[in-house]
Design a protein around this motif. Structure first.
Motif, PDB file in Angstrom:
ATOM      1  N   ILE A  40       7.649  -1.424  -3.738  1.00  0.00           N
ATOM      2  CA  ILE A  40       6.670  -2.504  -3.826  1.00  0.00           C
ATOM      3  C   ILE A  40       7.168  -3.733  -3.064  1.00  0.00           C
ATOM      4  O   ILE A  40       6.407  -4.400  -2.350  1.00  0.00           O
ATOM      5  CB  ILE A  40       6.366  -2.844  -5.299  1.00  0.00           C
ATOM      6  CG1 ILE A  40       5.483  -1.741  -5.907  1.00  0.00           C
ATOM      7  CG2 ILE A  40       5.693  -4.206  -5.431  1.00  0.00           C
ATOM      8  CD1 ILE A  40       5.215  -1.911  -7.376  1.00  0.00           C
ATOM      9  N   ASN A  41       8.454  -4.045  -3.201  1.00  0.00           N
ATOM     10  CA  ASN A  41       9.014  -5.176  -2.450  1.00  0.00           C
ATOM     11  C   ASN A  41       8.852  -4.979  -0.947  1.00  0.00           C
ATOM     12  O   ASN A  41       8.503  -5.914  -0.217  1.00  0.00           O
ATOM     13  CB  ASN A  41      10.495  -5.355  -2.791  1.00  0.00           C
ATOM     14  CG  ASN A  41      10.728  -5.901  -4.186  1.00  0.00           C
ATOM     15  OD1 ASN A  41       9.823  -6.479  -4.787  1.00  0.00           O
ATOM     16  ND2 ASN A  41      11.926  -5.712  -4.699  1.00  0.00           N
ATOM     17  N   ASN A  47       3.410  -6.869   4.141  1.00  0.00           N
ATOM     18  CA  ASN A  47       2.136  -7.581   4.077  1.00  0.00           C
ATOM     19  C   ASN A  47       2.302  -9.037   4.526  1.00  0.00           C
ATOM     20  O   ASN A  47       1.452  -9.575   5.236  1.00  0.00           O
ATOM     21  CB  ASN A  47       1.584  -7.523   2.653  1.00  0.00           C
ATOM     22  CG  ASN A  47       0.180  -8.062   2.550  1.00  0.00           C
ATOM     23  OD1 ASN A  47      -0.772  -7.421   2.979  1.00  0.00           O
ATOM     24  ND2 ASN A  47       0.037  -9.262   1.992  1.00  0.00           N
ATOM     25  N   ASN A  48       3.417  -9.665   4.109  1.00  0.00           N
ATOM     26  CA  ASN A  48       3.693 -11.033   4.557  1.00  0.00           C
ATOM     27  C   ASN A  48       3.826 -11.114   6.076  1.00  0.00           C
ATOM     28  O   ASN A  48       3.561 -12.161   6.686  1.00  0.00           O
ATOM     29  CB  ASN A  48       4.984 -11.549   3.907  1.00  0.00           C
ATOM     30  CG  ASN A  48       4.761 -12.039   2.490  1.00  0.00           C
ATOM     31  OD1 ASN A  48       3.629 -12.116   2.023  1.00  0.00           O
ATOM     32  ND2 ASN A  48       5.848 -12.351   1.791  1.00  0.00           N
ATOM     33  N   GLU A  52       0.112  -3.593   8.120  1.00  0.00           N
ATOM     34  CA  GLU A  52      -0.671  -2.820   7.157  1.00  0.00           C
ATOM     35  C   GLU A  52       0.158  -1.679   6.577  1.00  0.00           C
ATOM     36  O   GLU A  52       0.906  -1.007   7.292  1.00  0.00           O
ATOM     37  CB  GLU A  52      -1.918  -2.244   7.841  1.00  0.00           C
ATOM     38  CG  GLU A  52      -2.869  -1.531   6.884  1.00  0.00           C
ATOM     39  CD  GLU A  52      -4.111  -1.006   7.589  1.00  0.00           C
ATOM     40  OE1 GLU A  52      -5.001  -0.500   6.892  1.00  0.00           O
ATOM     41  OE2 GLU A  52      -4.164  -1.078   8.829  1.00  0.00           O
ATOM     42  N   ASN A  53       0.041  -1.469   5.274  1.00  0.00           N
ATOM     43  CA  ASN A  53       0.769  -0.395   4.615  1.00  0.00           C
ATOM     44  C   ASN A  53       0.074  -0.041   3.308  1.00  0.00           C
ATOM     45  O   ASN A  53      -0.824  -0.764   2.849  1.00  0.00           O
ATOM     46  CB  ASN A  53       2.218  -0.807   4.361  1.00  0.00           C
ATOM     47  CG  ASN A  53       2.351  -1.885   3.302  1.00  0.00           C
ATOM     48  OD1 ASN A  53       2.559  -1.614   2.126  1.00  0.00           O
ATOM     49  ND2 ASN A  53       2.193  -3.154   3.722  1.00  0.00           N
ATOM     50  N   LYS A  72      -2.159  -6.047  -5.744  1.00  0.00           N
ATOM     51  CA  LYS A  72      -3.407  -6.219  -5.005  1.00  0.00           C
ATOM     52  C   LYS A  72      -3.686  -7.698  -4.732  1.00  0.00           C
ATOM     53  O   LYS A  72      -4.168  -8.055  -3.647  1.00  0.00           O
ATOM     54  CB  LYS A  72      -4.569  -5.598  -5.783  1.00  0.00           C
ATOM     55  CG  LYS A  72      -4.607  -4.080  -5.728  1.00  0.00           C
ATOM     56  CD  LYS A  72      -5.837  -3.542  -6.436  1.00  0.00           C
ATOM     57  CE  LYS A  72      -5.957  -2.038  -6.267  1.00  0.00           C
ATOM     58  NZ  LYS A  72      -7.160  -1.497  -6.964  1.00  0.00           N
ATOM     59  N   ALA A  73      -3.385  -8.557  -5.702  1.00  0.00           N
ATOM     60  CA  ALA A  73      -3.597  -9.992  -5.513  1.00  0.00           C
ATOM     61  C   ALA A  73      -2.713 -10.527  -4.389  1.00  0.00           C
ATOM     62  O   ALA A  73      -3.052 -11.514  -3.728  1.00  0.00           O
ATOM     63  CB  ALA A  73      -3.307 -10.739  -6.815  1.00  0.00           C
ATOM     64  N   PHE A  74      -1.599  -9.852  -4.165  1.00  0.00           N
ATOM     65  CA  PHE A  74      -0.691 -10.235  -3.088  1.00  0.00           C
ATOM     66  C   PHE A  74      -1.258  -9.843  -1.727  1.00  0.00           C
ATOM     67  O   PHE A  74      -0.777 -10.275  -0.692  1.00  0.00           O
ATOM     68  CB  PHE A  74       0.663  -9.546  -3.313  1.00  0.00           C
ATOM     69  CG  PHE A  74       1.825 -10.246  -2.673  1.00  0.00           C
ATOM     70  CD1 PHE A  74       2.469 -11.288  -3.314  1.00  0.00           C
ATOM     71  CD2 PHE A  74       2.286  -9.865  -1.422  1.00  0.00           C
ATOM     72  CE1 PHE A  74       3.547 -11.939  -2.732  1.00  0.00           C
ATOM     73  CE2 PHE A  74       3.357 -10.497  -0.822  1.00  0.00           C
ATOM     74  CZ  PHE A  74       3.988 -11.535  -1.478  1.00  0.00           C
ATOM     75  N   GLY A  75      -2.306  -9.016  -1.749  1.00  0.00           N
ATOM     76  CA  GLY A  75      -2.954  -8.602  -0.511  1.00  0.00           C
ATOM     77  C   GLY A  75      -2.611  -7.201  -0.065  1.00  0.00           C
ATOM     78  O   GLY A  75      -3.052  -6.765   1.004  1.00  0.00           O
TER      79      GLY A  75
END
Length: 301
Positions: A40-41, A47-48, A52-53, A72-75
């Motif tokens: 997840i990290n 994403n930052n 795309e992943n 999901k909120a992190f994008g």
């Protein structure tokens, strides 16, 4: 496409206590909750960096719902498998004069759920990246990484493995694109103590001889050493900064390397981006932001 797998994600409850006293009532002066797990990290850092992943893995119960909500909120895009028994774990990260952690166990992953994951992985195509990071829950076969790589063998998937001990050694026969031990983990693999960087390089090359294409050895504040598939050995010192957070720095280095490589397929540039990204997270309260990563990238020599 880049895929990450987090077999045992968690809600990381990070708290700070000025002077923690064992056996006493302690009051926090800072607390935060994050969706955690090495895969997840990696997904969040990618994403930052506008890469795309898709984050794969297992979630369960109300904590699993919260993990998915936060990711999901992190994008990030997710394709988690929801288990119908147990709850996803909560890990406590205590910051005081010393850092301490209490990690939960997580839910049982049953065979039917594992088959669902294998079906999802069947959709991977040539050139895709698959990041396998972290330890294996005790409810899964110890050779799960090997099983995944065996199933995908021949599809030209670029495997990235960030694992320790036998878990790492046993997958080298599948020739992963990138492996990332830190220098302590590398020493433990060969039951040695390093006296100098030449010894670190020597044993890093041993891992390469055993199958790892590219070997990235992180050394915390001392920077990193990279042994490339082309035979180059590159040393980089870490940029200057104040350590604020050691959680996720290694995962950030992995994500930065992938992001850097995707730009122009140059391994040296990938290495520089990895060092900058890992350092940026170490110097941040949470995972690093793109602007800070790019700022530190200018310092990498």
């Amino acid at each position: 496409m880049i895929y990450t797998i987090t077999f045992n994600p968690a809600l990381d409850y990070v708290v700070k206590v000025e002077d923690f006293k064992l056996g006493d009532v302690n009051r926090t002066c800072y607390e935060q909750v994050y969706a955690g797990g090495k895969g997840i990290n990696v997904s969040m850092i990618l994403n930052n960096l506008d890469i795309e992943n898709i984050a794969l893995g297992y979630i369960a119960g109300f904590t699993g719902d919260e993990i998915e909500k936060r990711v999901k909120a992190f994008g990030c895009k997710t394709d988690f498998i929801k288990l119908n028994r147990g709850i996803s774990r909560i890990n406590i990260k205590l910051k005081s004069s010393e850092e301490s952690e209490i990690n939960g166990r997580g839910p049982e992953i049953y065979k039917e759920a594992l088959d669902i994951l294998f079906n999802k992985l069947g959709a991977l195509r040539e050139g895709d990246f698959l990041v396998l990071a972290g330890s294996i829950p005790n409810t899964l076969p110890k050779n799960i990484y090997e099983s995944i790589m065996e199933r995908l063998k021949g599809k030209n998937i670029r495997f990235v493995v960030d694992a320790t001990g036998e878990l790492l050694l046993n997958v080298l026969k599948y020739k992963p694109f990138l492996i990332k031990p830190n220098h302590h983990e590398l020493a433990e693999l060969f039951n040695v103590e390093f006296k100098n960087e030449e010894e670190i390089i020597y044993y890093g090359k041993k891992l390469q001889e055993m199958g790892g294409e590219n070997v990235l050895i992180s050394m915390a504040s001392k920077g990193a050493i990279f042994i490339s598939s082309t035979g180059d050995v590159i040393r980089s010192y870490a940029p200057k900064g104040v350590l604020k957070n050691s959680v996720g720095a290694g995962d950030s280095m992995v994500a930065g390397f992938i992001a850097g490589y995707l730009k122009n397929n140059k391994l040296e540039e990938a290495f520089k981006m990895g060092v900058a990204t890992g350092s940026a997270s170490a110097f941040s309260e949470g995972l690093a932001k793109k602007e800070f990563i790019e700022e530190l990238l200018k310092q990498i020599i």
